[in-house]
Scaffold this active site. Structure first.
Site, PDB file in Angstrom:
ATOM      1  N   LYS A 173       0.840  -1.207   0.000  1.00 49.50           N
ATOM      2  CA  LYS A 173       0.000   0.000   0.000  1.00 49.50           C
ATOM      3  C   LYS A 173       0.871   1.252   0.000  1.00 49.50           C
ATOM      4  O   LYS A 173       1.569   1.520   0.977  1.00 49.50           O
ATOM      5  CB  LYS A 173      -0.886   0.033   1.253  1.00 49.50           C
ATOM      6  N   GLU A 248      10.671   1.877   9.823  1.00 50.72           N
ATOM      7  CA  GLU A 248      11.511   3.057   9.529  1.00 50.72           C
ATOM      8  C   GLU A 248      10.666   4.277   9.838  1.00 50.72           C
ATOM      9  O   GLU A 248       9.718   4.572   9.110  1.00 50.72           O
ATOM     10  CB  GLU A 248      11.914   3.062   8.046  1.00 50.72           C
ATOM     11  N   CYS A 282      12.966  12.302   5.707  1.00 54.37           N
ATOM     12  CA  CYS A 282      13.188  11.868   7.094  1.00 54.37           C
ATOM     13  C   CYS A 282      14.621  12.137   7.537  1.00 54.37           C
ATOM     14  O   CYS A 282      14.905  12.201   8.724  1.00 54.37           O
ATOM     15  CB  CYS A 282      12.851  10.393   7.237  1.00 54.37           C
ATOM     16  N   GLU A 384       9.190  16.331  15.404  1.00 54.50           N
ATOM     17  CA  GLU A 384       9.446  16.264  13.965  1.00 54.50           C
ATOM     18  C   GLU A 384       8.447  17.174  13.242  1.00 54.50           C
ATOM     19  O   GLU A 384       7.236  16.970  13.343  1.00 54.50           O
ATOM     20  CB  GLU A 384       9.293  14.828  13.461  1.00 54.50           C
TER      21      GLU A 384
HETATM   22  P1  NDP Z   1       2.203   8.000   8.162  1.00 53.22           P
HETATM   23  O1  NDP Z   1       2.709   7.247   9.322  1.00 53.22           O
HETATM   24  O2  NDP Z   1       1.022   8.865   8.341  1.00 53.22           O
HETATM   25  O3  NDP Z   1       1.820   7.013   6.962  1.00 53.22           O
HETATM   26  C1  NDP Z   1       2.743   6.102   6.405  1.00 53.22           C
HETATM   27  C2  NDP Z   1       1.966   5.000   5.692  1.00 53.22           C
HETATM   28  O4  NDP Z   1       1.241   4.251   6.658  1.00 53.22           O
HETATM   29  C3  NDP Z   1       0.925   5.545   4.712  1.00 53.22           C
HETATM   30  O5  NDP Z   1       0.823   4.672   3.612  1.00 53.22           O
HETATM   31  C4  NDP Z   1      -0.320   5.517   5.563  1.00 53.22           C
HETATM   32  O6  NDP Z   1      -1.494   5.485   4.816  1.00 53.22           O
HETATM   33  C5  NDP Z   1      -0.120   4.218   6.318  1.00 53.22           C
HETATM   34  N1  NDP Z   1      -0.929   4.056   7.529  1.00 53.22           N
HETATM   35  C6  NDP Z   1      -1.512   5.031   8.289  1.00 53.22           C
HETATM   36  N2  NDP Z   1      -2.192   4.460   9.315  1.00 53.22           N
HETATM   37  C7  NDP Z   1      -2.016   3.111   9.205  1.00 53.22           C
HETATM   38  C8  NDP Z   1      -2.456   1.988   9.966  1.00 53.22           C
HETATM   39  N3  NDP Z   1      -3.227   2.108  11.034  1.00 53.22           N
HETATM   40  N4  NDP Z   1      -2.084   0.747   9.576  1.00 53.22           N
HETATM   41  C9  NDP Z   1      -1.302   0.598   8.485  1.00 53.22           C
HETATM   42  N5  NDP Z   1      -0.860   1.615   7.723  1.00 53.22           N
HETATM   43  C10 NDP Z   1      -1.201   2.859   8.076  1.00 53.22           C
HETATM   44  O7  NDP Z   1       3.437   8.797   7.595  1.00 53.22           O
HETATM   45  P2  NDP Z   1       3.433   9.883   6.431  1.00 53.22           P
HETATM   46  O8  NDP Z   1       2.893   9.255   5.183  1.00 53.22           O
HETATM   47  O9  NDP Z   1       2.833  11.141   6.944  1.00 53.22           O
HETATM   48  O10 NDP Z   1       5.000  10.082   6.192  1.00 53.22           O
HETATM   49  C11 NDP Z   1       5.774  10.964   6.925  1.00 53.22           C
HETATM   50  C12 NDP Z   1       6.530  10.236   8.017  1.00 53.22           C
HETATM   51  O11 NDP Z   1       7.333   9.206   7.457  1.00 53.22           O
HETATM   52  C13 NDP Z   1       7.489  11.154   8.758  1.00 53.22           C
HETATM   53  O12 NDP Z   1       7.383  10.909  10.131  1.00 53.22           O
HETATM   54  C14 NDP Z   1       8.847  10.699   8.258  1.00 53.22           C
HETATM   55  O13 NDP Z   1       9.905  10.932   9.144  1.00 53.22           O
HETATM   56  C15 NDP Z   1       8.627   9.253   8.039  1.00 53.22           C
HETATM   57  N6  NDP Z   1       9.620   8.724   7.127  1.00 53.22           N
HETATM   58  C16 NDP Z   1      10.602   7.905   7.616  1.00 53.22           C
HETATM   59  C17 NDP Z   1      11.601   7.437   6.796  1.00 53.22           C
HETATM   60  C18 NDP Z   1      12.657   6.514   7.307  1.00 53.22           C
HETATM   61  O14 NDP Z   1      13.322   5.882   6.486  1.00 53.22           O
HETATM   62  N7  NDP Z   1      12.856   6.388   8.595  1.00 53.22           N
HETATM   63  C19 NDP Z   1      11.648   7.828   5.380  1.00 53.22           C
HETATM   64  C20 NDP Z   1      10.561   8.684   4.973  1.00 53.22           C
HETATM   65  C21 NDP Z   1       9.595   9.115   5.823  1.00 53.22           C
HETATM   66  P3  NDP Z   1      -2.230   6.884   4.459  1.00 53.22           P
HETATM   67  O15 NDP Z   1      -1.325   7.635   3.576  1.00 53.22           O
HETATM   68  O16 NDP Z   1      -3.442   6.435   3.791  1.00 53.22           O
HETATM   69  O17 NDP Z   1      -2.473   7.567   5.775  1.00 53.22           O
END
Ligand code: NDP
Length: 481
Positions: A173, A248, A282, A384
């Protein structure tokens, strides 16, 4: 434009019939709709993935490698189309998507096409007892991959490439906010000859389709990149059903600048480490600590250079900073600036405001923002923000710099600028981070372990670490005469 799920090697409609709007952040308007998939879609995708597993996991490494390389070729051949889709969906400058996001997506497939042919496991001879142990590294089965919106195709492929290279089948997803390039990848997978069912791509909300993937009792591992709060929720959901997890998560990375650094190189790279992709990486260094003798000089030069960078429509070649990904995210980032001004009395040295771009007046643009802070425990330095906002703070000693850098709950990456090799070693060892860059930033060799400590995650991606995650080790012990 309506996009569809990619299941069993073909695009198809989702069960609920509900659609969600997809926004173009550069103009702040809806430009398409995406499926609001649910548990039924996950069940269906899982059934096809399971059916494909026996055959895919027994495909020769050479054959898998050839298909992965073909996917990489086709991503390269579709560079312009994919980059335009990424830029429109996310708001990032087109040149950035062309130079970084899409080439890296291709490199992910190419890297794991090679890596799987080099992957090996251990053998342990228990000398003197006629016993031989060897470790099989077998694919797990059906796995789940969930990725965020900031580097959409780049991070999606960083997960799915090693998973399929290792012989797994996937229910994946992408973020609901940026689904376009994962959608277009479906065409490429089919053209490259990836067997149906090996990689299934579902669109929709995290709380429904993402949650259903995490809760599915037979999806045995989850590779997740996203926010720390979501990661904690996923860990809570997956723990009682004993799923293998790679998390991550968020970061709040320090950029430590010592007075003995190569000043010119540091200044140039610090602009990038602060504001690349509108600060929505990130790994961006959002807390800049500068040794006092060069503090005032840095402050002046940094503000001067940042103020010359153009915030504009992502499609314009001279745009340095594009739009933020969504209106809600823009409001969240602006609220941090307001809090710093109103509640903490901090000085905004540059930026802090929404930008109106001519011809794209409703787009989600914001000035790159530089704020001088005096207390490391402030909200700006602890939470963050994930946008174009950095803080500046002086330090006097190496010990103080380390203490400031480590004084957060996150531990993803850190950047250090110094020409003293002894200091570089000392500091690297003491920084609480999964990745340390000395005199460089976002310099990636895909063989290296990637991930964070503390609240920035659990486990490592990259190189053989990813192949280890996506395989289950099984020890076989043979007693012979
Ligand atoms: P989110 O945690 O909101 O979402 C990440 C993914 O998880 C999306 O596909 C989201 O879907 C999905 N998701 C949300 N809720 C659930 C759930 N209950 N069960 C399963 N999946 C779920 O993060 P963001 O998309 O806002 O991304 C930004 C964040 O990602 C920042 O905190 C950033 O630091 C982190 N990040 C970390 C990296 C790393 O390598 N450590 C690299 C890049 C980003 P939906 O979009 O539909 O909400």
């Amino acid at each position: 434009m309506k996009i569809q799920n990619y299941i069993n090697g073909a695009y198809q409609n989702h069960h609920s019939g509900d659609w969600m709007d997809n926004y173009d952040p550069s103009i702040g308007a809806i430009y398409g709709q995406i499926p609001n998939s649910n548990k039924e879609d996950v069940e269906e995708a899982y059934a096809f993935a399971k059916a494909a597993f026996t055959s895919w996991s027994n495909t020769t490494l050479d054959q898998r490698s050839r298909i992965l390389n073909k996917i990489a070729d086709l991503i390269e051949a579709n560079l312009d189309r994919l980059a335009e889709a990424e830029s429109r969906d996310n708001g990032k400058p087109l040149w950035l998507a062309k130079a970084v996001d899409i080439p890296r997506a291709s490199a992910n497939f190419r890297f794991f096409a090679q890596a799987i042919t080099q992957f090996s496991s251990e053998a342990h001879e228990t000398v003197g007892t006629n016993t031989m142990n060897f470790t099989l590294r077998q694919p797990i089965g059906v796995v789940g991959c969930i990725s965020p919106w900031n580097l959409p195709l780049y991070l999606f492929t960083w997960k799915v490439a090693p998973a399929i290279a290792a012989g797994n089948c996937i229910v994946a997803k992408p973020s609901e906010v940026t689904p376009m390039t994962a959608y277009l990848l479906g065409e490429i997978l089919t053209e490259a000859g990836l067997p149906p069912g090996v990689l299934n791509i579902l669109h929709g909300q995290g709380q429904s389709v993402g949650q259903a993937i995490v809760e599915h009792p037979d999806i045995k591992a989850i590779s997740f990149t996203g926010g720390t709060t979501t990661g904690a929720h996923i860990a809570r959901t997956a723990a009682p059903i004993f799923k293998k997890l790679s998390l991550e998560l968020g970061g709040k990375n320090p950029n430590l600048i010592f007075a003995d650094c190569d000043y010119g190189a540091m200044l140039k790279e610090s602009i990038r480490s602060s504001f690349a992709n509108q600060g929505q990486i990130c790994l961006c260094g959002s807390r800049i600590y500068i040794e006092r003798p060069i503090y005032e000089q840095f402050k002046e030069h940094f503000v001067q250079i940042v103020s010359k960078n153009k915030v504009g429509n992502p499609m314009d070649a001279d745009t340095k900073f594009g739009a933020l990904v969504s209106e809600s995210h823009l409001k969240k980032v602006l609220s941090y600036v307001q809090h710093a001004r109103d509640n903490e009395g901090y000085t905004v040295l540059y930026g802090g405001n929404r930008v109106t771009v001519a011809g794209s007046e409703n787009g989600y643009y914001m000035e790159p923002t530089i704020i001088e802070v005096t207390d490391n425990s402030c909200k700006l330095n602890q939470e963050e923000i994930f946008g174009p906002v950095v803080t500046l703070m002086p330090f006097d000693t190496e010990e103080e710099a380390l203490s400031l850098a480590n004084d957060v709950k996150y531990g993803l990456s850190a950047t250090v600028w110094t020409t003293d090799i002894n200091r570089a070693m000392r500091v690297s060892k003491q920084l609480e981070a999964g990745i340390v860059w000395i005199n460089t930033f976002l310099n990636r060799d895909l063989r290296t372990p990637f991930g964070g400590v503390k609240n920035s995650g659990v486990g490592r991606e990259g190189g053989l670490e990813a192949l280890r995650f996506f395989t289950e080790p099984k020890n076989v012990c043979i007693k012979y005469n």
